[in-house]
Design a protein around this motif. Structure first.
Motif, PDB file in Angstrom:
ATOM      1  N   SER A  78       0.863  -1.175   0.000  1.00 55.54           N
ATOM      2  CA  SER A  78       0.000   0.000   0.000  1.00 55.54           C
ATOM      3  C   SER A  78       0.904   1.231   0.000  1.00 55.54           C
ATOM      4  O   SER A  78       2.012   1.201   0.544  1.00 55.54           O
ATOM      5  CB  SER A  78      -0.931   0.010   1.208  1.00 55.54           C
ATOM      6  OG  SER A  78      -0.195   0.075   2.406  1.00 55.54           O
ATOM      7  N   ALA A 119       1.405   5.546   0.485  1.00 56.38           N
ATOM      8  CA  ALA A 119       0.914   6.760   1.139  1.00 56.38           C
ATOM      9  C   ALA A 119       1.833   7.914   0.754  1.00 56.38           C
ATOM     10  O   ALA A 119       3.050   7.820   0.903  1.00 56.38           O
ATOM     11  CB  ALA A 119       0.892   6.581   2.657  1.00 56.38           C
ATOM     12  N   THR A 154      -5.315  12.344  -4.819  1.00 58.17           N
ATOM     13  CA  THR A 154      -5.339  10.974  -4.302  1.00 58.17           C
ATOM     14  C   THR A 154      -3.954  10.613  -3.796  1.00 58.17           C
ATOM     15  O   THR A 154      -2.973  10.748  -4.521  1.00 58.17           O
ATOM     16  CB  THR A 154      -5.776   9.995  -5.406  1.00 58.17           C
ATOM     17  OG1 THR A 154      -7.057  10.403  -5.875  1.00 58.17           O
ATOM     18  CG2 THR A 154      -5.842   8.573  -4.894  1.00 58.17           C
ATOM     19  N   THR A 155      -3.868  10.150  -2.570  1.00 63.95           N
ATOM     20  CA  THR A 155      -2.564   9.908  -1.950  1.00 63.95           C
ATOM     21  C   THR A 155      -2.327   8.452  -1.588  1.00 63.95           C
ATOM     22  O   THR A 155      -1.398   8.144  -0.858  1.00 63.95           O
ATOM     23  CB  THR A 155      -2.410  10.761  -0.676  1.00 63.95           C
ATOM     24  OG1 THR A 155      -3.475  10.423   0.228  1.00 63.95           O
ATOM     25  CG2 THR A 155      -2.449  12.246  -0.988  1.00 63.95           C
ATOM     26  N   ASN A 156      -3.147   7.527  -2.089  1.00 65.77           N
ATOM     27  CA  ASN A 156      -2.993   6.125  -1.707  1.00 65.77           C
ATOM     28  C   ASN A 156      -2.798   5.193  -2.904  1.00 65.77           C
ATOM     29  O   ASN A 156      -3.196   4.043  -2.870  1.00 65.77           O
ATOM     30  CB  ASN A 156      -4.198   5.677  -0.880  1.00 65.77           C
ATOM     31  CG  ASN A 156      -5.503   5.769  -1.649  1.00 65.77           C
ATOM     32  OD1 ASN A 156      -5.540   6.308  -2.744  1.00 65.77           O
ATOM     33  ND2 ASN A 156      -6.561   5.243  -1.077  1.00 65.77           N
ATOM     34  N   GLN A 157      -2.184   5.690  -3.954  1.00 64.14           N
ATOM     35  CA  GLN A 157      -1.902   4.894  -5.139  1.00 64.14           C
ATOM     36  C   GLN A 157      -0.421   4.983  -5.475  1.00 64.14           C
ATOM     37  O   GLN A 157       0.292   5.830  -4.939  1.00 64.14           O
ATOM     38  CB  GLN A 157      -2.740   5.395  -6.318  1.00 64.14           C
ATOM     39  CG  GLN A 157      -4.228   5.275  -6.071  1.00 64.14           C
ATOM     40  CD  GLN A 157      -5.044   5.895  -7.211  1.00 64.14           C
ATOM     41  OE1 GLN A 157      -4.497   6.399  -8.187  1.00 64.14           O
ATOM     42  NE2 GLN A 157      -6.348   5.866  -7.079  1.00 64.14           N
ATOM     43  N   CYS A 199       6.855   9.411  -0.522  1.00 68.89           N
ATOM     44  CA  CYS A 199       6.030   8.214  -0.636  1.00 68.89           C
ATOM     45  C   CYS A 199       6.547   7.189   0.362  1.00 68.89           C
ATOM     46  O   CYS A 199       7.753   6.960   0.459  1.00 68.89           O
ATOM     47  CB  CYS A 199       6.078   7.633  -2.047  1.00 68.89           C
ATOM     48  SG  CYS A 199       4.990   6.191  -2.227  1.00 68.89           S
TER      49      CYS A 199
END
Length: 138
Positions: A61, A63, A83-86, A115
């Protein structure tokens, strides 16, 4: 009696989790009117930043965070993080407030884009990119 000598090799296991960023270097250029404000997206300066994880246990995952490192005149702020979770990040938008400027002024700043990847075994790895911001008041 027979003696056998050999080498016993332990299994190496999975490689440690590591992270790299694929990003084109560049500066975010903001040109705005005196007495107003202007915004600019990181995507306009460097495109998407893509994180690639290797090793580890898999099931990763991602962040993303941003931290202001420098703002010579206190004029920059984060307008949107996206979007910060890809694995790819391009949503950061920086605002420059020129309400106190009369024109012809220049401003500089820096943001650290970080990241952090976490695998299914809770191991983490981190990679950073520094975005330079050049602001000009027209």
């Amino acid at each position: 009696f027979h003696w056998y000598f050999g080498v016993v090799q332990a299994s190496a296991g999975a490689a440690a989790l590591s992270l790299s960023l694929d990003v084109t270097s560049g500066d975010l250029e903001l040109n705005g009117p005196a007495g107003g404000s202007v915004t600019g997206a990181i995507a306009d300066a460097v495109g998407a930043i893509t994180a690639t994880a290797s090793g580890g246990a898999g099931g990763n995952s991602f962040a993303w965070t941003n931290t202001e490192l420098a703002d010579d005149d206190g004029v920059f702020s984060v307008s949107a993080t996206g979007t910060t979770n890809q694995a790819a990040y391009d949503g950061l938008v920086i605002a420059m407030d020129t309400s106190g400027d009369s024109g012809g002024e220049a401003h500089g700043g820096q943001y650290r884009i970080r990241c952090t990847v976490t695998d299914s075994a809770s191991a983490t790895a981190t990679a950073d990119f520094t975005l330079n911001i050049n602001g000009n008041v027209e």
